[in-house]
Write a protein that holds these residues in place. Structure first.
Motif, PDB file in Angstrom:
ATOM      1  N   VAL A 162       1.036   3.044  15.667  1.00 19.82           N
ATOM      2  CA  VAL A 162       0.625   4.205  14.368  1.00 19.82           C
ATOM      3  C   VAL A 162      -0.059   3.822  13.412  1.00 19.82           C
ATOM      4  O   VAL A 162      -1.537   4.455  12.376  1.00 19.82           O
ATOM      5  N   GLU A 163      -1.499   2.797  14.617  1.00 20.51           N
ATOM      6  CA  GLU A 163      -3.507   2.505  13.821  1.00 20.51           C
ATOM      7  C   GLU A 163      -3.909   4.249  14.015  1.00 20.51           C
ATOM      8  O   GLU A 163      -3.747   4.515  14.897  1.00 20.51           O
ATOM      9  N   GLY A 164      -4.919   4.306  12.736  1.00 24.91           N
ATOM     10  CA  GLY A 164      -5.303   5.341  13.029  1.00 24.91           C
ATOM     11  C   GLY A 164      -4.149   6.300  12.516  1.00 24.91           C
ATOM     12  O   GLY A 164      -4.996   7.550  12.062  1.00 24.91           O
ATOM     13  N   ILE A 165      -3.438   6.511  11.878  1.00 20.81           N
ATOM     14  CA  ILE A 165      -2.655   7.378  11.397  1.00 20.81           C
ATOM     15  C   ILE A 165      -2.333   6.749  10.120  1.00 20.81           C
ATOM     16  O   ILE A 165      -1.740   7.024   9.257  1.00 20.81           O
ATOM     17  N   VAL A 166      -1.789   5.486  10.257  1.00 18.05           N
ATOM     18  CA  VAL A 166      -1.689   4.660   8.816  1.00 18.05           C
ATOM     19  C   VAL A 166      -3.087   3.745   8.526  1.00 18.05           C
ATOM     20  O   VAL A 166      -3.545   2.933   9.256  1.00 18.05           O
ATOM     21  N   PRO A 167      -3.030   4.311   7.323  1.00 15.89           N
ATOM     22  CA  PRO A 167      -4.647   3.111   7.144  1.00 15.89           C
ATOM     23  C   PRO A 167      -4.546   1.348   7.137  1.00 15.89           C
ATOM     24  O   PRO A 167      -2.979   1.516   6.957  1.00 15.89           O
ATOM     25  N   ASP A 168      -5.156   0.395   7.754  1.00 11.88           N
ATOM     26  CA  ASP A 168      -5.117  -0.364   8.614  1.00 11.88           C
ATOM     27  C   ASP A 168      -3.882  -1.214   7.824  1.00 11.88           C
ATOM     28  O   ASP A 168      -2.778  -2.303   8.061  1.00 11.88           O
ATOM     29  N   PHE A 169      -4.035  -1.729   5.993  1.00  9.19           N
ATOM     30  CA  PHE A 169      -3.694  -2.542   5.288  1.00  9.19           C
ATOM     31  C   PHE A 169      -2.023  -1.932   4.996  1.00  9.19           C
ATOM     32  O   PHE A 169      -1.259  -2.928   4.543  1.00  9.19           O
ATOM     33  N   LEU A 170      -1.820  -0.482   5.885  1.00  7.93           N
ATOM     34  CA  LEU A 170      -0.592  -0.542   5.558  1.00  7.93           C
ATOM     35  C   LEU A 170       0.694  -0.401   6.843  1.00  7.93           C
ATOM     36  O   LEU A 170       2.043  -0.605   7.028  1.00  7.93           O
ATOM     37  N   THR A 171      -0.516  -0.674   7.456  1.00  2.60           N
ATOM     38  CA  THR A 171       0.352  -0.829   8.658  1.00  2.60           C
ATOM     39  C   THR A 171       1.415  -2.048   8.771  1.00  2.60           C
ATOM     40  O   THR A 171       2.346  -2.519   9.884  1.00  2.60           O
ATOM     41  N   PHE A 203       0.091  19.954   5.866  1.00  2.49           N
ATOM     42  CA  PHE A 203       0.760  19.536   7.112  1.00  2.49           C
ATOM     43  C   PHE A 203       1.893  19.198   6.988  1.00  2.49           C
ATOM     44  O   PHE A 203       2.687  19.090   5.779  1.00  2.49           O
ATOM     45  N   ASN A 204       2.548  19.159   8.402  1.00  6.66           N
ATOM     46  CA  ASN A 204       4.065  18.484   7.906  1.00  6.66           C
ATOM     47  C   ASN A 204       4.100  17.333   8.552  1.00  6.66           C
ATOM     48  O   ASN A 204       3.595  16.687   9.123  1.00  6.66           O
ATOM     49  N   LEU A 205       5.323  16.672   7.620  1.00  8.84           N
ATOM     50  CA  LEU A 205       5.165  15.078   7.540  1.00  8.84           C
ATOM     51  C   LEU A 205       6.726  14.411   6.033  1.00  8.84           C
ATOM     52  O   LEU A 205       6.289  14.814   5.466  1.00  8.84           O
ATOM     53  N   THR A 206       7.236  13.952   7.173  1.00  2.00           N
ATOM     54  CA  THR A 206       8.219  13.553   6.590  1.00  2.00           C
ATOM     55  C   THR A 206       8.361  11.660   7.006  1.00  2.00           C
ATOM     56  O   THR A 206       7.623  12.337   7.737  1.00  2.00           O
ATOM     57  N   GLY A 207       9.627  11.172   6.264  1.00  2.00           N
ATOM     58  CA  GLY A 207       9.357   9.941   6.698  1.00  2.00           C
ATOM     59  C   GLY A 207       9.726   9.341   5.097  1.00  2.00           C
ATOM     60  O   GLY A 207      10.357   9.679   4.466  1.00  2.00           O
ATOM     61  N   ILE A 208       9.938   7.992   5.638  1.00  2.00           N
ATOM     62  CA  ILE A 208      10.383   7.081   4.825  1.00  2.00           C
ATOM     63  C   ILE A 208       9.818   5.773   5.153  1.00  2.00           C
ATOM     64  O   ILE A 208       9.933   4.726   6.272  1.00  2.00           O
ATOM     65  N   LEU A 209       8.922   4.852   4.400  1.00  4.89           N
ATOM     66  CA  LEU A 209       8.525   3.339   4.556  1.00  4.89           C
ATOM     67  C   LEU A 209       9.008   2.438   3.608  1.00  4.89           C
ATOM     68  O   LEU A 209       9.399   2.609   2.307  1.00  4.89           O
ATOM     69  N   TYR A 210       8.822   1.789   3.644  1.00  2.00           N
ATOM     70  CA  TYR A 210       9.648   0.132   3.387  1.00  2.00           C
ATOM     71  C   TYR A 210       8.398  -0.438   3.187  1.00  2.00           C
ATOM     72  O   TYR A 210       7.071  -0.989   4.118  1.00  2.00           O
ATOM     73  N   PHE A 211       8.346  -1.219   1.948  1.00  2.00           N
ATOM     74  CA  PHE A 211       7.735  -2.571   1.695  1.00  2.00           C
ATOM     75  C   PHE A 211       8.360  -3.975   1.905  1.00  2.00           C
ATOM     76  O   PHE A 211       9.931  -3.862   1.219  1.00  2.00           O
TER      77      PHE A 211
END
Length: 410
Positions: free
Chosen positions: A286-295, A251-259
């Motif tokens: 983004v619930e459903g696309i990202v696991p709950d704990f990572l929201t 699948f196509n996915l790009t992005g940057i996630l920050y802690f």
């Protein structure tokens, strides 16, 4: 309107690269103008334009998508040119706020320029007009019950929210900037004196090349921090670390996630992950696309495989969404394990900030638990940290009962 203007520009670029457009592409900045006195909003592009025949075909047929037709026609020659529209309904949203809509357009071909007018009824007028430049201008005569859209601040906030990272520059008015210029004099220490001079520049409201669209190898740590500030200008603390996502199969996915550093009072609703599709803002739910704990993370995800008409029921049933969710969870686990192995001392210092994410993830996601049990930490009363495995070895001898159960005291 702006999505359509971006598409018209992307089509022009794609066709130009194939040698199907005469002359130079030139400046393709999209301009939004508001005339409060005349109650007009104009969206002007320098894209591919339309002939009379194309206006009749694309504008008068509801739900006929010119974008979809273009992608189909050129799919083997280009990558679809990052076209946004697919539904063929976007243009008609303009009648929600307008008592009349006018289109003035000139095709990239030699076809004469045309003007189309409609008041929202099934009747329309179409005639040749005097437009000289290639591209399309859409003029909305704003209705009396929608005059809020004639306020600069309202338009600016809509543009900033929905068009902040669209891939063609978007101009809305001008703004003042200042630069230091030499005066030709020197101060008592012999240094060149300068004065601050005001000058006016176009107010470009978007960044067409955001950090997540670039190769991770071309970005420094400071670039990632600057992008974090661009996303969340009111957030003054730097994030703990980031993860750059870049997948093109299956699948196509790009992005940057920050802690982020978590505050003592957890503001879960504020500064959430933003979801984009081909640089078009979709939602920050983004619930459903990202696991709950990572929201609890912040940042951007961009996937053309998630449609613009996101709905909860769609997300729950879509196979790609589940794959994306699992991939994000795996990348987060990889990053945390890498940090733990590369610099355990630094990881232990960050543990108080990471603990909530990691333990919440271990409780809610079995796959994450398997990975996280390698780097999740216990801390004893002396402040020394242990992994589960290390802790078990220390207590095994003294804390195994007669039934061979290991007893944890905490």
């Amino acid at each position: 309107m702006i999505s359509n203007a971006v598409d018209a520009t992307q089509k022009l670029k794609a066709m130009s690269s194939l040698g199907e457009v005469k002359g130079e592409v030139g400046d393709v900045t999209i301009e939004v103008k508001v005339d409060k006195k005349k109650k007009l909003i104009s969206v002007i592009d320098r894209g591919i334009g339309m002939s009379e025949e194309e206006v009749k075909k694309y504008i008068n047929q509801i739900a006929f998508s010119g974008a979809e037709e273009f992608v189909e026609k050129y799919k083997d020659k280009t990558d679809g040119a990052n076209i946004i529209g697919h539904f063929g309904l976007g243009f008609y949203s303009s009648f929600m706020v307008s008592e009349k809509v006018t289109i003035r357009t000139k095709s990239h071909t030699d076809a004469p320029a045309v003007q189309w007018e409609c008041d929202g009824s099934p009747n329309f007028k179409i005639k040749e007009c005097d437009k000289k430049d290639r591209g399309t201008e859409i003029i909305l005569n704003v209705a009396d019950d929608s005059t809020e859209f004639l306020e600069d601040q309202r338009i600016q906030s809509l543009l900033t929210k929905y068009c902040k990272f669209m891939m063609v520059p978007i101009k809305f008015g001008t703004k003042d900037e200042y630069k230091d210029v030499p005066t030709g004099k020197k101060d008592k220490d012999g240094k060149e004196e300068t004065k601050s001079e005001k000058y006016t520049v176009d107010n470009i409201i978007n960044n067409p090349e955001p950090a997540w669209t670039k190769a991770p190898s071309s970005l420094k740590d400071e670039d990632y921090k600057n992008f974090y500030r661009e996303l969340y200008p009111m957030n003054f603390e730097d994030p703990l670390f980031h993860i750059h996502l870049n997948v093109d199969y299956p699948f196509n996915l790009t992005g940057i996630l920050y802690f982020p550093k978590l505050q003592k009072t957890l503001e879960i609703q504020k500064d959430r992950i933003q979801l984009y599709s081909n640089q078009v803002y979709v939602t920050d739910t983004v619930e459903g696309i990202v696991p709950d704990f990572l929201t609890l993370l912040k940042g951007v995800l961009d996937s053309p495989d998630i449609p613009l008409n996101v709905s909860r029921s769609y997300l729950q049933s879509d196979g790609n969404v589940k794959k994306i969710s699992n991939h994000i969870m795996k990348k987060v686990a990889d990053k945390l394990e890498e940090m733990f192995k590369d610099n355990r001392e630094d990881f232990e210092k960050k543990w108080d900030d990471l603990k909530l994410f990691i333990e919440y993830g271990m409780i809610t996601e079995e796959k994450f638990y398997e990975r996280a049990s390698r780097f999740a930490l216990f801390r004893n009363t002396e402040g020394k940290s242990f992994t589960y495995e290390e802790y078990e070895k220390i207590i095994k001898e003294n804390q195994t009962d007669r039934n061979n159960n290991l007893i944890y005291l905490y």
